[in-house]
Design an enzyme around this catalytic site. Structure first.
Site, PDB file in Angstrom:
ATOM      1  CG  ASN A   8      -1.712   1.220   1.429  1.00  0.00           C
ATOM      2  OD1 ASN A   8      -1.795   2.052   0.514  1.00  0.00           O
ATOM      3  ND2 ASN A   8      -2.338   1.361   2.584  1.00  0.00           N
ATOM      4  CD1 TRP A   9       3.705   1.287  -2.748  1.00  0.00           C
ATOM      5  CD2 TRP A   9       3.847   2.548  -4.595  1.00  0.00           C
ATOM      6  NE1 TRP A   9       4.636   0.715  -3.577  1.00  0.00           N
ATOM      7  CE2 TRP A   9       4.745   1.471  -4.721  1.00  0.00           C
ATOM      8  CE3 TRP A   9       3.753   3.466  -5.638  1.00  0.00           C
ATOM      9  CZ2 TRP A   9       5.552   1.295  -5.845  1.00  0.00           C
ATOM     10  CZ3 TRP A   9       4.551   3.299  -6.758  1.00  0.00           C
ATOM     11  CH2 TRP A   9       5.446   2.223  -6.858  1.00  0.00           C
ATOM     12  CE  LYS A  10       0.026   3.085   4.800  1.00  0.00           C
ATOM     13  NZ  LYS A  10       0.187   3.151   6.238  1.00  0.00           N
ATOM     14  CG  HIS A  90      -5.545   1.884   5.492  1.00  0.00           C
ATOM     15  ND1 HIS A  90      -5.060   2.803   6.401  1.00  0.00           N
ATOM     16  CD2 HIS A  90      -4.551   0.987   5.292  1.00  0.00           C
ATOM     17  CE1 HIS A  90      -3.818   2.463   6.718  1.00  0.00           C
ATOM     18  NE2 HIS A  90      -3.481   1.372   6.050  1.00  0.00           N
ATOM     19  CD  GLU A  92      -2.514   5.406   6.961  1.00  0.00           C
ATOM     20  OE1 GLU A  92      -2.527   5.420   5.714  1.00  0.00           O
ATOM     21  OE2 GLU A  92      -1.575   4.909   7.614  1.00  0.00           O
ATOM     22  CD  GLU A 160      -3.136  -2.452   7.407  1.00  0.00           C
ATOM     23  OE1 GLU A 160      -2.114  -2.720   6.769  1.00  0.00           O
ATOM     24  OE2 GLU A 160      -3.722  -1.354   7.304  1.00  0.00           O
ATOM     25  N   GLY A 166       3.150   2.142  10.746  1.00  0.00           N
ATOM     26  CA  GLY A 166       4.139   3.207  10.577  1.00  0.00           C
ATOM     27  C   GLY A 166       4.891   3.566  11.850  1.00  0.00           C
ATOM     28  CB  SER A 205       5.785  -2.032  11.898  1.00  0.00           C
ATOM     29  OG  SER A 205       5.401  -0.705  12.222  1.00  0.00           O
ATOM     30  N   GLY A 226       3.093  -1.220   4.175  1.00  0.00           N
ATOM     31  CA  GLY A 226       3.119   0.200   3.834  1.00  0.00           C
ATOM     32  C   GLY A 226       4.511   0.631   3.418  1.00  0.00           C
ATOM     33  N   GLY A 227       5.214   1.272   4.351  1.00  0.00           N
ATOM     34  CA  GLY A 227       6.517   1.872   4.071  1.00  0.00           C
ATOM     35  C   GLY A 227       7.494   0.961   3.344  1.00  0.00           C
TER      36      GLY A 227
HETATM   37  P1  13P Z   1       3.442   0.264   7.524  1.00  0.00           P
HETATM   38  O1  13P Z   1       3.916  -1.042   6.905  1.00  0.00           O
HETATM   39  O2  13P Z   1       4.167   1.462   6.985  1.00  0.00           O
HETATM   40  O3  13P Z   1       3.423   0.178   9.015  1.00  0.00           O
HETATM   41  O4  13P Z   1       1.918   0.463   7.049  1.00  0.00           O
HETATM   42  C1  13P Z   1       1.037  -0.580   7.159  1.00  0.00           C
HETATM   43  C2  13P Z   1      -0.210  -0.221   6.450  1.00  0.00           C
HETATM   44  O5  13P Z   1      -0.925   0.669   6.850  1.00  0.00           O
HETATM   45  C3  13P Z   1      -0.524  -0.937   5.210  1.00  0.00           C
HETATM   46  O6  13P Z   1      -1.814  -0.662   4.782  1.00  0.00           O
END
Ligand code: 13P
Length: 246
Positions: A8-10, A90, A92, A160, A166, A205, A226-227
């Protein structure tokens, strides 16, 4: 069930970043698992033009088929780009856009009607975990975010924990295993044996350094990353770690 790892590149990535998708597509052309990148909407169409076995997904959709919803994207538009999935609910989106379980349910219906796989995200906050409410929260989110008429073949659930996203903080193996076992049994009660084929992803993470031990857990069928999905150098070892389990 095929194991599944999604990036997920957000809100990250310009056109240059398409090279990363191309690099991954080449490096993992013969993968024995499903690999997906969910770039921002601006890159969706171009990302889908990259040949290879990588799946491309979106990060959200509107629940309506079309209409006066400035700035929103309909599920059919995502499918029209060539994408095959969409992340929904999600944390967020729930936090920044006040998305409720009912909204996520309606989006899930819209996504599946357009032929997309709905990657429905659930997870507790730190406060909820500390109050011992985790399983109740997961139960409520699963019940209310997943529609009765769901197509289990077009469903992925991502657990999640909000506090692990993050932050570099990661639940213990026992906590992940407990949450995933609970999600599986809740889905089995609701959907019957077809729930055994719904991939349950862990997210929060995930890195190359912890992927092996997370993927070794029962009922963990992959990850939503994510990251660490932004660069092939970080993401490829996670893909290999999941592939090593099949
Ligand atoms: P991180 O891997 O950056 O913690 O993010 C997880 C996430 O929100 C994937 O949707």
């Amino acid at each position: 069930m095929r194991k599944f790892v999604a990036g997920n590149w957000k809100m990250n990535g310009l056109r240059d970043s398409l090279e990363n998708i191309a690099e991954l597509a080449t490096a993992h052309a013969r993968a024995r698992i499903d690999i997906m990148i969910c770039p921002p909407a601006t890159l969706l169409s171009k990302a889908c033009e990259i040949n290879g076995s990588l799946k491309i997904g979106a990060q959200d959709c509107h629940s309506a088929e079309k209409g006066a919803h400035t700035g929103d994207i309909a599920a059919q538009m995502i499918a029209d780009c060539g994408a095959t999935a969409v992340i929904l609910g999600h944390s967020e989106r729930r936090e920044n856009h006040s998305e409720t379980d009912a909204m996520v349910r309606d989006k899930t219906i819209a996504a599946q009607s357009a032929g997309l796989t709905a990657v429905v995200c659930i997870g507790e906050t730190l406060e909820q975990r500390e109050k011992g409410e985790t399983l109740n929260i997961l139960k409520t989110q699963l019940e209310a975010s997943i529609p009765d008429e769901v197509d289990p073949d077009l469903l992925v659930v991502a657990y999640e924990p909000v506090w692990a996203i993050g932050t570099g903080k990661i639940p213990t193996r026992e906590q992940i295993a407990e949450a995933h076992a609970f999600c599986r049994s809740t889905l089995l009660e609701r959907l019957g044996s077809s729930a055994n084929n719904v991939p349950l992803l862990y997210g929060g993470s995930v890195k190359a350094s912890n992927a092996d031990e997370i993927f070794a857990l029962q009922n963990v069928d992959g990850a939503l990353v994510g990251g660490a999905s932004l660069s092939p150098t970080d993401f490829s070892p996670i893909i290999h770690a999941l592939e090593a389990t099949v």
